[in-house]
Motif scaffolding. Sequence first.
Motif, PDB file in Angstrom:
ATOM      1  N   ARG A 148      -5.472   1.393  -8.323  1.00  0.00           N
ATOM      2  CA  ARG A 148      -5.594   2.871  -8.790  1.00  0.00           C
ATOM      3  C   ARG A 148      -4.552   3.181  -9.756  1.00  0.00           C
ATOM      4  NH1 ARG A 148      -7.467   5.912  -3.282  1.00  0.00           N
ATOM      5  NH2 ARG A 148      -9.211   4.553  -2.899  1.00  0.00           N
TER       6      ARG A 148
ATOM      7  N   ASP B  27       0.673   5.782  -0.561  1.00  0.00           N
ATOM      8  CA  ASP B  27       0.024   7.126  -0.403  1.00  0.00           C
ATOM      9  C   ASP B  27       1.156   8.141  -0.757  1.00  0.00           C
ATOM     10  OD1 ASP B  27       1.488   8.207   2.072  1.00  0.00           O
ATOM     11  OD2 ASP B  27       0.173   6.622   2.969  1.00  0.00           O
ATOM     12  N   PRO B  28       0.528   9.243  -0.967  1.00  0.00           N
ATOM     13  CA  PRO B  28       1.529  10.419  -1.348  1.00  0.00           C
ATOM     14  C   PRO B  28       2.635  10.723  -0.505  1.00  0.00           C
ATOM     15  CG  PRO B  28      -0.906  11.083  -1.636  1.00  0.00           C
ATOM     16  CD  PRO B  28      -0.835   9.777  -0.857  1.00  0.00           C
ATOM     17  N   SER B  29       2.616  10.002   0.772  1.00  0.00           N
ATOM     18  CA  SER B  29       3.665  10.546   1.609  1.00  0.00           C
ATOM     19  C   SER B  29       4.771   9.476   1.592  1.00  0.00           C
ATOM     20  CB  SER B  29       3.211  10.649   2.961  1.00  0.00           C
ATOM     21  OG  SER B  29       2.606   9.680   3.577  1.00  0.00           O
TER      22      SER B  29
ATOM     23  N   LYS C 131       0.900  -1.273  -0.123  1.00  0.00           N
ATOM     24  CA  LYS C 131      -0.001  -0.140   0.125  1.00  0.00           C
ATOM     25  C   LYS C 131       0.959   1.144  -0.082  1.00  0.00           C
ATOM     26  CE  LYS C 131      -3.984   2.243   0.316  1.00  0.00           C
ATOM     27  NZ  LYS C 131      -3.489   3.571   0.122  1.00  0.00           N
TER      28      LYS C 131
ATOM     29  N   ASP D   8      -1.692   6.813  -4.607  1.00  0.00           N
ATOM     30  CA  ASP D   8      -2.563   6.470  -3.596  1.00  0.00           C
ATOM     31  C   ASP D   8      -3.282   5.253  -3.972  1.00  0.00           C
ATOM     32  OD1 ASP D   8      -4.082   6.031  -1.157  1.00  0.00           O
ATOM     33  OD2 ASP D   8      -5.135   7.892  -1.104  1.00  0.00           O
TER      34      ASP D   8
ATOM     35  N   SER E  15       6.240   7.146  -1.185  1.00  0.00           N
ATOM     36  CA  SER E  15       6.531   6.365  -2.744  1.00  0.00           C
ATOM     37  C   SER E  15       7.498   5.161  -2.443  1.00  0.00           C
ATOM     38  CB  SER E  15       7.198   7.406  -3.677  1.00  0.00           C
ATOM     39  OG  SER E  15       8.319   7.858  -3.087  1.00  0.00           O
TER      40      SER E  15
ATOM     41  N   SER F  95       4.628   6.454  -7.346  1.00  0.00           N
ATOM     42  CA  SER F  95       3.910   7.360  -6.348  1.00  0.00           C
ATOM     43  C   SER F  95       2.329   7.409  -6.918  1.00  0.00           C
ATOM     44  CB  SER F  95       4.406   8.720  -6.846  1.00  0.00           C
ATOM     45  OG  SER F  95       5.875   8.849  -6.741  1.00  0.00           O
TER      46      SER F  95
END
Length: 204
Positions: A107, A90-92, A88, A134, A94, A132
């Motif tokens: 996604r 998320d934007p924070s 998993k 989410d 990569s 990179s």
Amino acid sequence: MNCKLTGNFAKMIQVDLAPGEEFYGERGSTVYIEDGITMTSEGNGKSLGKLLGAKLSGESFLIVHFRNNSHETRSLALGKHTCITHVKIDPSSSLICKSGAYFASNRHVDIDTRLSIASLFGGNGALLQRLSGDATVFLECFGDPVVIDLQYGQKVRVDENHFLAAQGISDGKISPDWSLKNIFGGEGLSLLEITGPGRVFVNP
């Protein structure tokens, strides 16, 4: 959306898409798709230069975009001869991966090619992939990967042939560990030295 890894050592992803849901996968990985799901090849939003860099890193030129355009849940499956694991992001946080590790995602993700001197001298070639976005991303691997959580300043040395990915770790925190002792010990010219904080995924 329901994603299920099936097969020995998870060699296939089975995905149930509700109406309007989407999924993304590497070109050439489709096992089957049910009626109502459309397939569209995308360049992942890259310019020609980035597409060429992606090809050099082992990533396909095109990513396949699946979408359920029906009014009922439909299924698809993607498969590989190698094993598959999931991470998993998320934007924070990569993910830096070895060349060609990206397989699929639930996604859209940005896939950038990165020049890595550490990887070059470590034996993985000069290019890595940075994922990179989410999403849950699926990576090709040799088996169930070992996960190493590094605290701030903590280091681990990983054989270049077993490095899979590093999450939350910047490029500058991955460096070649040159050592003649490694050569005479049968480990090759270099191990990759990775400094935390972050998470490292190692192929068995």
